[in-house]
Motif scaffolding. Structure first.
Motif, PDB file in Angstrom:
ATOM      1  N   SER A  64       0.804   5.251   2.135  1.00 49.23           N
ATOM      2  CA  SER A  64       1.391   6.387   2.847  1.00 49.23           C
ATOM      3  C   SER A  64       2.764   6.760   2.282  1.00 49.23           C
ATOM      4  O   SER A  64       3.056   7.945   2.061  1.00 49.23           O
ATOM      5  CB  SER A  64       1.501   6.045   4.329  1.00 49.23           C
ATOM      6  OG  SER A  64       2.103   7.091   5.028  1.00 49.23           O
ATOM      7  N   SER A  65       3.600   5.766   2.016  1.00 52.69           N
ATOM      8  CA  SER A  65       4.938   6.016   1.458  1.00 52.69           C
ATOM      9  C   SER A  65       4.869   6.683   0.092  1.00 52.69           C
ATOM     10  O   SER A  65       5.626   7.612  -0.198  1.00 52.69           O
ATOM     11  CB  SER A  65       5.723   4.708   1.339  1.00 52.69           C
ATOM     12  OG  SER A  65       5.988   4.179   2.598  1.00 52.69           O
ATOM     13  N   ASP A 102       3.674  10.295   0.391  1.00 58.21           N
ATOM     14  CA  ASP A 102       4.806  11.115   0.847  1.00 58.21           C
ATOM     15  C   ASP A 102       5.757  11.424  -0.300  1.00 58.21           C
ATOM     16  O   ASP A 102       6.293  12.534  -0.402  1.00 58.21           O
ATOM     17  CB  ASP A 102       5.579  10.403   1.958  1.00 58.21           C
ATOM     18  CG  ASP A 102       4.840  10.383   3.281  1.00 58.21           C
ATOM     19  OD1 ASP A 102       3.819  11.098   3.418  1.00 58.21           O
ATOM     20  OD2 ASP A 102       5.271   9.631   4.178  1.00 58.21           O
ATOM     21  N   VAL A 108      11.827  -1.871   2.588  1.00 59.31           N
ATOM     22  CA  VAL A 108      12.202  -0.468   2.457  1.00 59.31           C
ATOM     23  C   VAL A 108      13.474  -0.450   1.628  1.00 59.31           C
ATOM     24  O   VAL A 108      14.473  -1.067   1.989  1.00 59.31           O
ATOM     25  CB  VAL A 108      12.468   0.198   3.832  1.00 59.31           C
ATOM     26  CG1 VAL A 108      12.934   1.632   3.641  1.00 59.31           C
ATOM     27  CG2 VAL A 108      11.225   0.149   4.703  1.00 59.31           C
ATOM     28  N   SER A 132      -0.736  -1.948   0.771  1.00 57.76           N
ATOM     29  CA  SER A 132      -1.046  -1.831   2.196  1.00 57.76           C
ATOM     30  C   SER A 132      -1.180  -0.350   2.545  1.00 57.76           C
ATOM     31  O   SER A 132      -0.810   0.525   1.757  1.00 57.76           O
ATOM     32  CB  SER A 132       0.072  -2.461   3.031  1.00 57.76           C
ATOM     33  OG  SER A 132       1.256  -1.669   2.925  1.00 57.76           O
ATOM     34  N   SER A 133      -1.672  -0.053   3.748  1.00 58.90           N
ATOM     35  CA  SER A 133      -1.775   1.344   4.174  1.00 58.90           C
ATOM     36  C   SER A 133      -0.385   1.977   4.246  1.00 58.90           C
ATOM     37  O   SER A 133      -0.215   3.157   3.926  1.00 58.90           O
ATOM     38  CB  SER A 133      -2.496   1.452   5.516  1.00 58.90           C
ATOM     39  OG  SER A 133      -1.827   0.704   6.506  1.00 58.90           O
ATOM     40  N   GLN A 134       0.621   1.202   4.633  1.00 59.64           N
ATOM     41  CA  GLN A 134       1.997   1.716   4.662  1.00 59.64           C
ATOM     42  C   GLN A 134       2.492   2.006   3.242  1.00 59.64           C
ATOM     43  O   GLN A 134       3.173   3.013   3.011  1.00 59.64           O
ATOM     44  CB  GLN A 134       2.919   0.728   5.360  1.00 59.64           C
ATOM     45  CG  GLN A 134       4.318   1.263   5.531  1.00 59.64           C
ATOM     46  CD  GLN A 134       5.198   0.334   6.357  1.00 59.64           C
ATOM     47  OE1 GLN A 134       4.816  -0.763   6.717  1.00 59.64           O
ATOM     48  NE2 GLN A 134       6.403   0.792   6.639  1.00 59.64           N
ATOM     49  N   ASP A 135       2.163   1.132   2.271  1.00 62.13           N
ATOM     50  CA  ASP A 135       2.530   1.368   0.867  1.00 62.13           C
ATOM     51  C   ASP A 135       1.927   2.679   0.376  1.00 62.13           C
ATOM     52  O   ASP A 135       2.608   3.503  -0.241  1.00 62.13           O
ATOM     53  CB  ASP A 135       2.031   0.229  -0.035  1.00 62.13           C
ATOM     54  CG  ASP A 135       2.678  -1.108   0.235  1.00 62.13           C
ATOM     55  OD1 ASP A 135       3.810  -1.139   0.752  1.00 62.13           O
ATOM     56  OD2 ASP A 135       2.039  -2.134  -0.083  1.00 62.13           O
ATOM     57  N   HIS A 169       7.876  -6.895   4.986  1.00 62.73           N
ATOM     58  CA  HIS A 169       8.236  -5.485   4.943  1.00 62.73           C
ATOM     59  C   HIS A 169       9.389  -5.285   3.966  1.00 62.73           C
ATOM     60  O   HIS A 169      10.305  -6.092   3.907  1.00 62.73           O
ATOM     61  CB  HIS A 169       8.674  -5.029   6.343  1.00 62.73           C
ATOM     62  CG  HIS A 169       8.971  -3.577   6.447  1.00 62.73           C
ATOM     63  ND1 HIS A 169       7.999  -2.619   6.367  1.00 62.73           N
ATOM     64  CD2 HIS A 169      10.138  -2.917   6.629  1.00 62.73           C
ATOM     65  CE1 HIS A 169       8.556  -1.431   6.502  1.00 62.73           C
ATOM     66  NE2 HIS A 169       9.851  -1.581   6.656  1.00 62.73           N
TER      67      HIS A 169
END
Length: 154
Positions: A103-104, A107, A57, A98-101, A55
């Motif tokens: 999504s970020s 946004d 951020v 990734s799906s989080q990448d 992870h």
């Protein structure tokens, strides 16, 4: 869209990735527009402190300073030199976002900051020297799309 990465930036990435080992690291990319739809990554910030094993951020404060220094060096010529996007490493995983990448980044471009598009570069160091890369374009009101990474002419 096409993106190339300057050789000095690749060297900077290799050094930072070696030092980080299996921790994810990242930052922001600053680019130069070579022609419409053609950009060269000429600098990037590196946050080597906040990443974990799976992870990352980024801490926005340090990267804001890097952007300000970049704009100062390039004479505030925003139409030619500007923020290009984000980057981070996947030392233990594929360089596929990734799906989080995803999504970020959605946004980011759909947010209120006025960013029409941003590039996401994901990197991985193999055998202590070879960079494996993926590059994805995120635009307001559009689906993410893969970007061609060109060999740098610099």
């Amino acid at each position: 869209m096409q993106v190339e990465i300057a050789e000095n930036v690749k060297s900077k990435l290799r050094k930072a990735l070696k030092a980080a080992g299996s921790r994810e690291i990242g930052g922001v990319m600053m680019g130069e527009q070579i022609a419409p739809g053609h950009f060269r990554v000429i600098d990037l910030s590196i946050d080597s402190q906040t990443g974990g094993k799976a992870h990352f951020v980024r801490d926005s404060g340090a990267h804001s300073e890097a952007l300000e220094a970049f704009f100062l060096r390039t004479g505030h010529q925003y139409d030619r030199f500007n923020y290009l996007g984000e980057w981070h490493s996947h030392p233990r995983f594929s360089v596929t976002p990734s799906s989080q990448d995803v999504s970020s980044m959605i946004d980011l471009v759909e947010g209120e900051r006025g960013i029409e598009f941003a590039v996401l570069l994901i990197v991985r160091l193999r055998w202590w020297r070879k960079l494996t890369l993926s590059c994805t374009l995120f635009c307001r009101n559009a689906s993410p799309s893969a970007i061609d990474i060109l060999e740098s002419s610099s």
